[in-house]
Design a protein around this motif. Structure first.
Motif, PDB file in Angstrom:
ATOM      1  N   GLU A 182       8.569 -14.957  -6.249  1.00 31.75           N
ATOM      2  CA  GLU A 182       7.998 -16.285  -6.446  1.00 31.75           C
ATOM      3  C   GLU A 182       7.544 -16.499  -7.877  1.00 31.75           C
ATOM      4  N   LEU A 183       6.898 -15.479  -8.452  1.00 29.43           N
ATOM      5  CA  LEU A 183       6.286 -15.648  -9.772  1.00 29.43           C
ATOM      6  C   LEU A 183       7.264 -15.356 -10.900  1.00 29.43           C
ATOM      7  N   GLY A 184       8.173 -14.423 -10.670  1.00 30.74           N
ATOM      8  CA  GLY A 184       9.134 -14.074 -11.704  1.00 30.74           C
ATOM      9  C   GLY A 184       8.517 -13.399 -12.919  1.00 30.74           C
ATOM     10  N   THR A 185       7.321 -12.855 -12.748  1.00 28.93           N
ATOM     11  CA  THR A 185       6.640 -12.211 -13.872  1.00 28.93           C
ATOM     12  C   THR A 185       7.155 -10.781 -14.043  1.00 28.93           C
ATOM     13  N   THR A 186       7.046 -10.275 -15.256  1.00 27.85           N
ATOM     14  CA  THR A 186       7.393  -8.886 -15.517  1.00 27.85           C
ATOM     15  C   THR A 186       6.353  -7.994 -14.842  1.00 27.85           C
ATOM     16  N   MET A 187       6.803  -7.047 -14.054  1.00 25.72           N
ATOM     17  CA  MET A 187       5.860  -6.181 -13.354  1.00 25.72           C
ATOM     18  C   MET A 187       6.210  -4.724 -13.595  1.00 25.72           C
ATOM     19  N   ILE A 188       5.179  -3.945 -13.836  1.00 27.87           N
ATOM     20  CA  ILE A 188       5.366  -2.504 -13.963  1.00 27.87           C
ATOM     21  C   ILE A 188       4.485  -1.844 -12.913  1.00 27.87           C
ATOM     22  N   TYR A 189       5.093  -1.009 -12.125  1.00 28.13           N
ATOM     23  CA  TYR A 189       4.455  -0.533 -10.904  1.00 28.13           C
ATOM     24  C   TYR A 189       4.524   0.985 -10.872  1.00 28.13           C
ATOM     25  N   VAL A 190       3.385   1.627 -10.724  1.00 26.72           N
ATOM     26  CA  VAL A 190       3.357   3.089 -10.684  1.00 26.72           C
ATOM     27  C   VAL A 190       3.193   3.555  -9.244  1.00 26.72           C
ATOM     28  N   THR A 191       3.976   4.509  -8.850  1.00 26.93           N
ATOM     29  CA  THR A 191       3.817   5.071  -7.509  1.00 26.93           C
ATOM     30  C   THR A 191       4.371   6.488  -7.489  1.00 26.93           C
ATOM     31  N   HIS A 192       3.931   7.262  -6.495  1.00 29.29           N
ATOM     32  CA  HIS A 192       4.561   8.572  -6.312  1.00 29.29           C
ATOM     33  C   HIS A 192       5.441   8.530  -5.067  1.00 29.29           C
ATOM     34  N   ASP A 193       5.473   7.339  -4.456  1.00 29.13           N
ATOM     35  CA  ASP A 193       6.170   7.181  -3.186  1.00 29.13           C
ATOM     36  C   ASP A 193       7.584   6.670  -3.456  1.00 29.13           C
ATOM     37  N   GLN A 194       8.574   7.475  -3.128  1.00 31.99           N
ATOM     38  CA  GLN A 194       9.948   7.102  -3.454  1.00 31.99           C
ATOM     39  C   GLN A 194      10.439   5.902  -2.653  1.00 31.99           C
ATOM     40  N   ILE A 195       9.875   5.707  -1.456  1.00 26.80           N
ATOM     41  CA  ILE A 195      10.282   4.528  -0.677  1.00 26.80           C
ATOM     42  C   ILE A 195       9.842   3.263  -1.397  1.00 26.80           C
ATOM     43  N   GLU A 196       8.581   3.258  -1.861  1.00 27.25           N
ATOM     44  CA  GLU A 196       8.095   2.109  -2.620  1.00 27.25           C
ATOM     45  C   GLU A 196       8.973   1.881  -3.837  1.00 27.25           C
ATOM     46  N   ALA A 197       9.312   2.967  -4.520  1.00 24.36           N
ATOM     47  CA  ALA A 197      10.123   2.841  -5.732  1.00 24.36           C
ATOM     48  C   ALA A 197      11.478   2.222  -5.399  1.00 24.36           C
ATOM     49  N   MET A 198      12.129   2.761  -4.371  1.00 23.40           N
ATOM     50  CA  MET A 198      13.469   2.289  -4.026  1.00 23.40           C
ATOM     51  C   MET A 198      13.447   0.834  -3.584  1.00 23.40           C
ATOM     52  N   THR A 199      12.459   0.459  -2.749  1.00 22.80           N
ATOM     53  CA  THR A 199      12.481  -0.875  -2.160  1.00 22.80           C
ATOM     54  C   THR A 199      12.043  -1.948  -3.141  1.00 22.80           C
ATOM     55  N   LEU A 200      11.135  -1.621  -4.057  1.00 24.01           N
ATOM     56  CA  LEU A 200      10.577  -2.667  -4.911  1.00 24.01           C
ATOM     57  C   LEU A 200      11.338  -2.868  -6.211  1.00 24.01           C
ATOM     58  N   ALA A 201      11.887  -1.786  -6.742  1.00 20.97           N
ATOM     59  CA  ALA A 201      12.300  -1.813  -8.141  1.00 20.97           C
ATOM     60  C   ALA A 201      13.587  -2.577  -8.394  1.00 20.97           C
TER      61      ALA A 201
END
Lengths: 363, 280
Positions: A182-201
């Motif tokens: 919705e926002l289209g903003t640049t986002m940088i997201y830190v996680t150690h969870d590979q599922i989060e990484a795969m689904t969001l990035a």
């Protein structure tokens, strides 16, 4: 134009090198996930981008301006913290409005923007409450609301979901993905969870020991890992690693594992193949299936004895020895009944990964 | 039929015993306070009567009236100014120092311990040097002289206490404020102060009470202009006789401000004292 450009960034704490020479560009509107095991430097990198840490070397540019020594407040960023960081003495409205008030936004605009942000997150009815009267998921929504209300150029998320239980985590993950769309903003997201990484990035940056191991789209990293570490980090259950040897067979190449089993490699251009060379064969559990009917090109049939069955519902993880190593395959749960069963497993060698055991790089 | 517990073990007996002990202890501690109050309302005849007058026939305010007429009551006002102003200054400066010690590691590991060690020095040991210094500066018998001294004496305590409270604050709250657009000073004002409010009040009460109860420096460093109530009370102990009525009335006047301070801030006091003690 890149919203964020990092060149040869270094950061150490005392004798510990947390970040050692990172180069990274993040395009405008991109959702970038920094992922890696704990201690890999991902949080330090994020905090350095936020200005909460000062880099010891290298440059950091936001929107084309070097910001190494610019205060956090002047970087036009918004950040969501792991522990929500809500002010317990302010109600939800004031918490969300905090950043706007700090920047002396007129009251009427504060009202409109807070209400709009609250509406987007579905927390309008909570505006009068205090943080302690909210559930974990609601608190995290407020924390996200506080970030989006500011219309910052760059959004930073520092493991925002790791304090939530599994179900809420799934829910908030989709929420964050939707917000990004919705926002289209640049986002940088830190996680150690590979599922989060795969689904969001849109793009994953996989870090290890303060260095970038590999950068690419989630599928890139999953299907074409550059190193053994990347291959092992992404995917669940983990990729199987089986020590093996290369051997010439007929017109092509085959992989020989410890117990003498030979698996033919599909014809594909690879450098550095030599007869008798020691390698590690990487096979994802998803690419080992129950053999049925005729085998397709590049697939191999393997008779195995099931040692362990772990049903997960629709799927079952089975363990069998291959080349002396316990190997996991993910099958349909009706494919296998009990340990001790003899079954034929189909190995998709098209997607096998060959790793040099000395450099741990994928051949 | 259920067997009865021995008399002393029965819940009813235990409770009664507990009440008896509690009431006895309370009376033991409350009585001197009661006696002080009651003397302040007695006539001279009643004060020296034997057997003692446990409660006066009529409450009379003559003892207080004398204090106000002679201007002695003004010394309570002096004490209030000295203790109040020095507390406010010590709290503001001390909290800023404590923040710096915690967040910027100012002075490394040992500065904080060195600061609190200043508090352990017996005040009498420096009373004379300070007196000479104050004579030199011309600060004797002045408000600012005592305010500076009380502030200096309270600072180590304030810094030490506030350091503990600030250490317990989650760092993320401050970082979030920094990212959201606050300067360090704004963080201090908008995040740290509200977060440690209970600790601030608890520390302030003790700081206030310290300055309020000071006798030594007030005695050494004042003459005629800025007499505090603690010094004033000693003026009523004469060579031949003691003015018990004035002593009692003055002491009551001196107790009332502290009583109200503690009573109003009690809520914060309890929370503040336990806040530093129990780490979540």
């Amino acid at each position: 134009m890149a919203d964020l450009k990092i060149t040869n960034l270094h950061k150490h704490y005392g004798g510990v090198q947390a970040v050692r020479g990172i180069d990274l560009e993040v395009a405008s509107g991109e959702f970038t996930v920094l992922v890696g095991p704990s201690g890999c430097g991902k949080s330090t990198l994020l905090r350095t981008i936020a200005g909460l840490e000062t880099p010891d070397g290298g440059t950091l540019e936001i929107a084309g301006k070097v910001v190494n020594y610019v205060r956090p407040r002047d970087r036009d960023i918004a950040m969501v913290f792991q522990n929500y960081a809500l002010y317990p003495y302010m109600n939800v409205f004031e918490n969300i409005a905090f950043g706007l008030r700090a920047r002396k936004t007129p009251q009427a605009e504060v009202e409109t923007r807070v209400k709009r942000a609250a509406g987007m997150l579905g927390i309008t009815q909570l505006l009068d409450r205090l943080p302690r009267q909210l559930s974990g998921g609601q608190r995290q929504r407020v924390a996200i609301g506080r970030a989006i209300v500011r219309n910052a150029r760059l959004f930073l998320f520092d493991e925002p979901l790791s304090n939530l239980d599994a179900q809420l985590r799934d829910e908030m993950r989709s929420e964050i993905k939707r917000l990004h769309q919705e926002l289209g903003t640049t986002m940088i997201y830190v996680t150690h969870d590979q599922i989060e990484a795969m689904t969001l990035a849109d793009r994953i940056v996989l870090l290890r020991d303060g260095r970038i191991e590999q950068v690419g789209t989630p599928l890139d990293l999953y299907e074409r890992p550059a190193t053994r570490f990347v291959a092992g980090f992404l995917g669940s259950p983990q990729m199987n690693f089986i020590p093996a040897q290369l051997a010439q067979s007929g017109g092509g190449w085959a992989v020989k594992v410890g117990d003498g089993t030979s698996l033919a490699l599909p014809a594909r251009a690879r450098d550095g193949l030599s007869d008798g060379r020691a390698i590690v064969l990487g096979l994802r559990p998803q690419h080992l299936t129950r053999a049925n009917g005729s085998s397709r090109p590049g697939h191999q049939r393997l008779g195995v004895t099931v040692e362990l069955v772990q049903p997960t519902g629709s799927r079952a993880y089975i363990t069998f020895p291959l080349g002396g190593v316990p190997t996991v395959a993910e099958l349909e749960s009706h494919d296998v009944q009990r340990p001790g069963e003899q079954i034929d497993v189909d190995v998709d060698m098209n997607r096998a990964v060959l790793i040099d055991p000395e450099t741990n790089r994928v051949i | 039929m259920t067997p009865h517990a021995p008399f002393l073990r029965r819940p009813g007996t235990q409770l009664t015993l507990r009440y008896i002990v509690a009431i006895a202890l309370t009376l033991f501690f409350i009585f001197p306070v009661y006696w002080l109050f009651i003397i302040s309302f007695k006539t001279p005849d009643e004060i020296f009567a034997f057997p003692p007058v446990w409660y006066p026939e009529s409450i009379q305010f003559a003892n207080y009236r004398v204090l106000f007429k002679d201007g002695d009551a003004e010394t309570v006002w002096n004490s209030l100014i000295l203790a109040g102003v020095s507390t406010v200054i010590a709290m503001v400066l001390g909290t800023i120092c404590a923040y710096s010690l915690v967040r910027f590691k100012t002075g490394g590991e040992n500065l904080a311990v060195w600061i609190i060690s200043q508090r352990m020095m017996p005040p009498i040991a420096i009373a004379f040097p300070i007196f000479l210094l104050y004579v030199f500066f011309g600060w004797v018998d002045s408000f600012h002289g005592l305010i500076i001294l009380y502030t200096a004496f309270s600072l180590p305590y304030v810094i030490w206490m506030m350091r503990g409270y600030i250490e317990d604050l989650p760092l993320e709250l401050e970082e979030s404020a920094l990212v959201d657009g606050c300067t360090r000073w704004e963080v201090l004002w908008k995040v740290v102060f509200p977060m440690v409010r209970s600790g601030l009040f608890a520390t302030a009460v003790f700081t206030f009470v310290f300055a309020w109860n000071d006798f030594l420096f007030a005695l050494v460093l004042t003459r005629t202009e800025v007499i505090t109530y603690t010094v004033q009370v000693t003026h009523y102990f004469g060579g031949q006789s003691n003015f018990w009525a004035k002593i009692a009335a003055m002491s009551v006047l001196g107790t009332i401000p502290v009583f109200f301070t503690v009573a109003t801030l009690q809520r914060y006091l309890v929370r503040g004292i336990s806040m530093g003690a129990v780490k979540g």
